[in-house]
Scaffold this motif. Structure first.
Motif, PDB file in Angstrom:
ATOM      1  N   ARG A  54       7.418   1.137  -1.148  1.00  0.00           N
ATOM      2  CA  ARG A  54       7.425   1.396   0.211  1.00  0.00           C
ATOM      3  C   ARG A  54       7.125   2.378   0.997  1.00  0.00           C
ATOM      4  NH1 ARG A  54      10.881   4.893   1.231  1.00  0.00           N
ATOM      5  NH2 ARG A  54      11.023   6.540  -0.290  1.00  0.00           N
ATOM      6  N   ARG A  55       6.591   3.677   0.254  1.00  0.00           N
ATOM      7  CA  ARG A  55       6.177   4.992   0.962  1.00  0.00           C
ATOM      8  C   ARG A  55       5.076   4.425   2.287  1.00  0.00           C
ATOM      9  NH1 ARG A  55       5.237   8.180  -2.855  1.00  0.00           N
ATOM     10  NH2 ARG A  55       6.478   8.048  -4.058  1.00  0.00           N
ATOM     11  N   ASP A  58       6.256   1.828   4.770  1.00  0.00           N
ATOM     12  CA  ASP A  58       7.128   3.559   5.572  1.00  0.00           C
ATOM     13  C   ASP A  58       5.706   3.674   6.592  1.00  0.00           C
ATOM     14  OD1 ASP A  58       9.348   2.674   5.006  1.00  0.00           O
ATOM     15  OD2 ASP A  58       9.992   4.162   4.121  1.00  0.00           O
ATOM     16  N   GLU A  59       4.587   4.276   5.714  1.00  0.00           N
ATOM     17  CA  GLU A  59       3.343   4.705   6.876  1.00  0.00           C
ATOM     18  C   GLU A  59       2.310   3.835   7.486  1.00  0.00           C
ATOM     19  OE1 GLU A  59       1.274   6.035   3.755  1.00  0.00           O
ATOM     20  OE2 GLU A  59       2.854   8.081   3.009  1.00  0.00           O
ATOM     21  N   ARG A  61       4.284   0.928   9.056  1.00  0.00           N
ATOM     22  CA  ARG A  61       4.849   0.291   9.663  1.00  0.00           C
ATOM     23  C   ARG A  61       4.917   1.726  10.640  1.00  0.00           C
ATOM     24  NH1 ARG A  61       9.622   2.258  11.392  1.00  0.00           N
ATOM     25  NH2 ARG A  61      10.157   4.109   9.702  1.00  0.00           N
TER      26      ARG A  61
END
Length: 161
Positions: A54-55, A58-59, A61
């Motif tokens: 998920r991290r 996010d990075e 994105r």
């Protein structure tokens, strides 16, 4: 004392119960709790991996949004440069057209002036011939031949000026 009596049956039952507890612990509880611990560790590992993914997502994105923003800025800059270049080309074309028009006008004016001078020279030549003929007719009988020539030369020189 009747309430709590110890006899051989009670001891055998107690030993059977303890043996049953030991056997259940050895054969059932330890493998079950070991399997449950492994399952818990696996779930925790998967949760940690999911959090890590998920991290990373996010990075990625955020990086993709940044790259998109940079691409838009570059596109806007390219469009702006293209518009400025187009304006410069149009201005150069206008300037060249204006210079060409001025050159054509100057050439036309020079041609007109040249033709005007030719016409004036032709008119002067005709006027000189006409004046000489007229003078010859007028002076035909009145003056001698030498005086006629001198007079004609004088007239020709005056018209040439």
């Amino acid at each position: 004392m009747d309430l709590f009596e110890i006899n051989l049956t009670a001891v055998v039952q107690l030993l059977s119960f303890l043996f049953l507890l030991w056997a259940l612990n050895k054969l059932l509880y330890k493998p079950f709790f070991s399997m449950m611990d492994k399952r818990r560790e696996k779930v925790e590992g998967e949760l940690a991996e999911a959090e890590k993914l998920r991290r990373q997502a996010d990075e990625m994105r955020i990086q993709a949004e940044k790259e998109l923003k940079d691409a838009r800025q570059k596109a806007e800059q390219i469009i702006s440069n293209a518009e400025r270049e187009a304006e410069r080309i149009v201005e150069e074309a206008k300037l060249k057209a204006q210079q060409e028009a001025e050159k054509i006008i100057l050439n036309a004016q020079a041609e007109i002036e040249r033709q005007k001078q030719e016409v004036l020279a032709q008119v002067q030549g005709m006027a000189t011939e006409l004046a000489v003929s007229l003078a010859l007719k007028v002076l035909k009988d009145a003056v001698d031949e030498k005086a006629k020539r001198d007079y004609l030369m004088k007239i020709i020189k005056e018209y040439e000026k």
